[in-house]
Design a protein around this motif. Structure first.
Motif, PDB file in Angstrom:
ATOM      1  N   GLU A 116      35.405  15.156 -31.948  1.00 40.67           N
ATOM      2  CA  GLU A 116      34.830  14.020 -31.236  1.00 40.67           C
ATOM      3  C   GLU A 116      33.487  13.629 -31.846  1.00 40.67           C
ATOM      4  O   GLU A 116      32.822  14.443 -32.496  1.00 40.67           O
ATOM      5  N   TYR A 117      33.088  12.378 -31.647  1.00 40.39           N
ATOM      6  CA  TYR A 117      31.836  11.894 -32.231  1.00 40.39           C
ATOM      7  C   TYR A 117      30.647  12.782 -31.884  1.00 40.39           C
ATOM      8  O   TYR A 117      29.799  13.074 -32.723  1.00 40.39           O
ATOM      9  N   GLU A 118      30.578  13.221 -30.622  1.00 41.58           N
ATOM     10  CA  GLU A 118      29.424  14.009 -30.188  1.00 41.58           C
ATOM     11  C   GLU A 118      29.376  15.383 -30.847  1.00 41.58           C
ATOM     12  O   GLU A 118      28.332  16.046 -30.839  1.00 41.58           O
ATOM     13  N   ASP A 119      30.485  15.833 -31.446  1.00 39.45           N
ATOM     14  CA  ASP A 119      30.530  17.146 -32.086  1.00 39.45           C
ATOM     15  C   ASP A 119      30.448  17.076 -33.611  1.00 39.45           C
ATOM     16  O   ASP A 119      30.424  18.124 -34.269  1.00 39.45           O
ATOM     17  N   ILE A 129      28.420   5.990 -30.177  1.00 39.46           N
ATOM     18  CA  ILE A 129      27.608   7.114 -30.609  1.00 39.46           C
ATOM     19  C   ILE A 129      26.145   6.708 -30.541  1.00 39.46           C
ATOM     20  O   ILE A 129      25.802   5.543 -30.784  1.00 39.46           O
ATOM     21  N   LYS A 130      25.270   7.636 -30.224  1.00 37.72           N
ATOM     22  CA  LYS A 130      23.845   7.336 -30.153  1.00 37.72           C
ATOM     23  C   LYS A 130      23.301   7.121 -31.552  1.00 37.72           C
ATOM     24  O   LYS A 130      23.478   7.971 -32.431  1.00 37.72           O
ATOM     25  N   HIS A 141      26.849  10.389 -39.602  1.00 43.62           N
ATOM     26  CA  HIS A 141      26.427   9.065 -39.145  1.00 43.62           C
ATOM     27  C   HIS A 141      25.279   8.520 -39.986  1.00 43.62           C
ATOM     28  O   HIS A 141      25.225   7.315 -40.270  1.00 43.62           O
ATOM     29  N   PRO A 147      25.699  15.770 -37.800  1.00 43.99           N
ATOM     30  CA  PRO A 147      24.778  14.633 -37.711  1.00 43.99           C
ATOM     31  C   PRO A 147      24.607  13.876 -39.030  1.00 43.99           C
ATOM     32  O   PRO A 147      24.296  12.676 -39.034  1.00 43.99           O
ATOM     33  N   LYS A 152      37.221   8.923 -35.945  1.00 40.28           N
ATOM     34  CA  LYS A 152      36.866  10.320 -35.723  1.00 40.28           C
ATOM     35  C   LYS A 152      37.535  11.190 -36.788  1.00 40.28           C
ATOM     36  O   LYS A 152      38.620  10.868 -37.282  1.00 40.28           O
ATOM     37  N   ASN A 204      41.081  16.673 -28.847  1.00 43.11           N
ATOM     38  CA  ASN A 204      39.906  17.424 -29.260  1.00 43.11           C
ATOM     39  C   ASN A 204      40.297  18.813 -29.776  1.00 43.11           C
ATOM     40  O   ASN A 204      41.124  19.501 -29.163  1.00 43.11           O
TER      41      ASN A 204
END
Length: 360
Positions: free
Chosen positions: A329-332, A358-359, A338, A335, A234, A320
């Motif tokens: 965090e990965y979700e924040d 992560i998606k 990745h 884009p 992260k 965080n």
């Protein structure tokens, strides 16, 4: 009344000292220390060079020492701390303290520190290969504080409490459990950093691991972290001076400030070092078919933080940013990060291991 013709203003005793050494001084964002040019350095009796990273801050820098086959440095004794990482070659170091004489042998990727103001000397044990050492040290802080070279290099005081157990010079140590990301190993010498057992630290992402080293009871900090194949950590940020050395595996790091449209990229392999500047986000990615491990050295340790900023870093490095910490965090994350990673590992034939985190 005597009036000085030129008033003394904005002096930097360390930079003045460095320029007087007669060796190359390299300044850049990231540097491959195996390729740094060197020249005869009278103080050490071998070839050397000085590296000033853009994000080094006010407290530390790097000396590169290049020992010829069968060569040795002049005896050294000084009031600055240093953490030494062996870039290449095999040799030994002899340390003289009031507690006796200690000798230990090292090779590529060894890590060690000498007790403060102890007399020591490095030896190249090979008759054919050169040795290259990286000394990350706080001479800049000490010279700028005292601005007296003789005081720093010719001080007779003995810091007996810094010597530690005799076994600390042979690779023995004490494990000090705290919690993930703060677990410590106290010693003076790590024979092979690439093989040292690290402890799981899930909060920093993707099944990574870590250990903090307390070396010679010093104020200098060192830690090592590893990322599994096909993963990345992260992003986080902190103050300047964390010097990041690639140990094994290949990869890259992205760096940016809040609001930047583009990333700065540093590609790394063993020998490369960089230092993220103050407050600059950075994120590490492994692209090799093996795990990637790195070493970070800074001024201010978990035991002796030295500054308020370091204290905040050690407490909030895996917290965080939304909660007042240092980590995204990965979700924040952006884009693009990745997508860049997936494209990079595809070039190396590596499969992503990030699907669990992560998606994709």
């Amino acid at each position: 009344m005597n009036v000085a013709l030129e008033p003394k203003l904005l002096l930097d005793p360390y930079l003045s000292w460095a320029q007087q050494q007669g060796v190359p001084i390299i300044e850049d964002f990231g540097v491959n220390l195996l390729k740094v040019p060197t020249a005869p350095w009278a103080r050490f009796g071998v070839d050397g060079g000085i590296v000033h990273l853009k994000g080094r801050g006010d407290f530390i820098s790097i000396f590169v020492l290049d020992l010829p086959p069968g060569g040795k440095t002049e005896p050294q004794r000084h009031l600055f701390e240093e953490v030494i990482y062996v870039l290449s070659g095999h040799g030994s170091t002899v340390v003289e303290t009031e507690g006796g004489r200690h000798s230990f042998e090292w090779g590529p990727k060894s890590l060690f520190a000498l007790p403060l103001n102890a007399t020591y000397r490095h030896f190249n044990s090979s008759g054919q290969e050169r040795v290259r050492l990286a000394s990350t040290n706080n001479l800049s802080a000490m010279l700028n504080l005292f601005h007296n070279e003789a005081f720093v290099f010719n001080n007779p005081y003995n810091f007996n409490e810094r010597q530690g157990s005799p076994g600390f010079f042979t690779g023995e140590g004490n494990y000090i459990p705290v919690r993930p990301g703060r677990n410590m190993w106290e010693t003076n010498f790590v024979p092979d950093l690439s093989a040292f057992e690290l402890k799981t630290w899930n909060e920093r992402g993707a099944g990574g691991s870590n250990i903090i080293f307390i070396l010679a009871d010093g104020t200098m900090h060192a830690h090592s972290s590893e990322m599994p194949v096909g993963t990345y950590k992260k992003a986080h940020r902190h103050g300047a001076d964390f010097h990041v050395f690639a140990v094994h595996g290949d990869g890259y790091s992205l760096l940016w400030y809040d609001g930047d449209k583009d990333f700065i990229r540093i590609d790394w392999e063993h020998g490369v070092v960089f230092a993220p500047p103050d407050g600059m986000y950075h994120q590490h990615f492994t692209t090799s078919a093996t795990s990637a491990r790195y070493l970070a050295i800074a001024m201010g340790s978990l035991r002796y933080p030295f500054t308020t900023d370091k204290r905040k870093v050690f407490m909030g490095v895996d917290v965080n940013v939304r909660d007042g910490g240092c980590q995204i965090e990965y979700e924040d994350q952006d884009p693009r990060i990745h997508q860049i990673y997936l494209a990079e590992i595809a070039k190396h034939g590596v499969t992503s291991g990030m699907g669990k985190f992560i998606k994709e």
